[in-house]
Design an enzyme around this catalytic site. Structure first.
Site, PDB file in Angstrom:
ATOM      1  N   ILE A 118       0.899  -1.140   0.172  1.00  0.00           N
ATOM      2  CA  ILE A 118      -0.111  -0.028  -0.278  1.00  0.00           C
ATOM      3  C   ILE A 118       0.986   1.218   0.005  1.00  0.00           C
ATOM      4  O   ILE A 118       0.822   1.889   1.036  1.00  0.00           O
ATOM      5  CB  ILE A 118      -0.947  -0.087   1.361  1.00  0.00           C
ATOM      6  CG1 ILE A 118      -1.785  -1.187   1.247  1.00  0.00           C
ATOM      7  CG2 ILE A 118      -1.924   1.090   1.188  1.00  0.00           C
ATOM      8  CD1 ILE A 118      -2.761  -1.485   2.519  1.00  0.00           C
ATOM      9  N   PRO A 119       1.630   1.421  -1.129  1.00  0.00           N
ATOM     10  CA  PRO A 119       2.443   2.726  -1.255  1.00  0.00           C
ATOM     11  C   PRO A 119       1.649   3.952  -1.109  1.00  0.00           C
ATOM     12  O   PRO A 119       0.300   4.134  -1.688  1.00  0.00           O
ATOM     13  CB  PRO A 119       3.002   2.609  -2.819  1.00  0.00           C
ATOM     14  CG  PRO A 119       2.125   1.616  -3.197  1.00  0.00           C
ATOM     15  CD  PRO A 119       1.540   1.073  -2.449  1.00  0.00           C
ATOM     16  N   HIS A 120       1.900   4.840  -0.103  1.00  0.00           N
ATOM     17  CA  HIS A 120       1.145   5.952   0.172  1.00  0.00           C
ATOM     18  C   HIS A 120       2.077   7.326   0.520  1.00  0.00           C
ATOM     19  O   HIS A 120       3.253   7.059   0.585  1.00  0.00           O
ATOM     20  CB  HIS A 120       0.133   5.667   1.299  1.00  0.00           C
ATOM     21  CG  HIS A 120       0.827   5.285   2.523  1.00  0.00           C
ATOM     22  ND1 HIS A 120       1.259   3.944   2.754  1.00  0.00           N
ATOM     23  CD2 HIS A 120       1.248   5.895   3.903  1.00  0.00           C
ATOM     24  CE1 HIS A 120       1.885   3.662   4.015  1.00  0.00           C
ATOM     25  NE2 HIS A 120       1.877   5.073   4.533  1.00  0.00           N
ATOM     26  N   GLY A 121       1.571   8.364   0.375  1.00  0.00           N
ATOM     27  CA  GLY A 121       2.363   9.674   0.770  1.00  0.00           C
ATOM     28  C   GLY A 121       1.341  10.835   0.625  1.00  0.00           C
ATOM     29  O   GLY A 121       0.107  10.982   0.249  1.00  0.00           O
ATOM     30  N   LEU A 123      -2.155   5.250  -2.264  1.00  0.00           N
ATOM     31  CA  LEU A 123      -2.972   6.358  -1.426  1.00  0.00           C
ATOM     32  C   LEU A 123      -2.374   7.603  -1.568  1.00  0.00           C
ATOM     33  O   LEU A 123      -1.069   7.593  -1.142  1.00  0.00           O
ATOM     34  CB  LEU A 123      -3.405   5.727  -0.049  1.00  0.00           C
ATOM     35  CG  LEU A 123      -4.200   6.615   0.605  1.00  0.00           C
ATOM     36  CD1 LEU A 123      -5.398   7.303   0.224  1.00  0.00           C
ATOM     37  CD2 LEU A 123      -4.164   5.839   2.094  1.00  0.00           C
TER      38      LEU A 123
END
Length: 152
Positions: free
Chosen positions: A64-67, A102
């Site tokens: 779930i790569p997010h930033g 996300l």
């Protein structure tokens, strides 16, 4: 808030081509950039900076790569499926096949955490993961997510 309100078909990749983490991040950033004022490069940079703090590969074939980015005005959700799997430095050291992206604004906290929690909840359902892994098109993936999202 539901994922169905945040995910757009244009932000789904049914067959990721990348074979490494950076490539996946670049592909996901490219589709996510269409939903925001941020460029693909800006999004990829933020995501890779977050990865340096610790992998967002949570295990079980999922990441779930997010930033957070100033140029993002509302929560953006993207999705990617890798048929062959990608070495992603995940917690269980296994290849990742399912990617939820996300992006939120810099000042978002509550919404960001709620969406992460919803995605995590969905991905704990084995049948849901199996359906996603077997999906053949963007429409299939979108329908699977929409169908499951209705249960919340």
């Amino acid at each position: 808030m539901r994922i169905s309100q945040l995910l757009n078909k244009d932000s789904i990749i049914a067959d990721l081509k990348a074979s490494d983490k950076k490539g996946v991040i670049d592909e996901l950033a490219a589709v996510a950039s269409t939903a925001t004022k941020a460029s693909a490069k800006e999004i990829a940079t933020v995501l890779m900076e977050r990865e340096q703090l610790g992998s967002t590969g949570i295990g079980g074939g999922i990441a779930i790569p997010h930033g957070k980015l100033d140029l993002v005005r509302s929560i953006v959700v993207g999705f990617g499926l890798s048929r062959k799997g990608v070495e992603y430095e995940s917690l269980d050291n296994k290849p990742v096949h399912i990617f939820f992206l996300l992006l939120t604004s810099e000042n978002s906290t509550g919404g960001h955490l709620k969406v992460l929690a919803q995605i995590s909840k969905l991905l704990k359902m084995n049948q849901f993961k199996k359906k996603l892994a077997a999906a053949e098109s963007v429409d299939d993936i979108y329908d699977i997510i929409m169908e499951q999202d209705e249960d919340f």
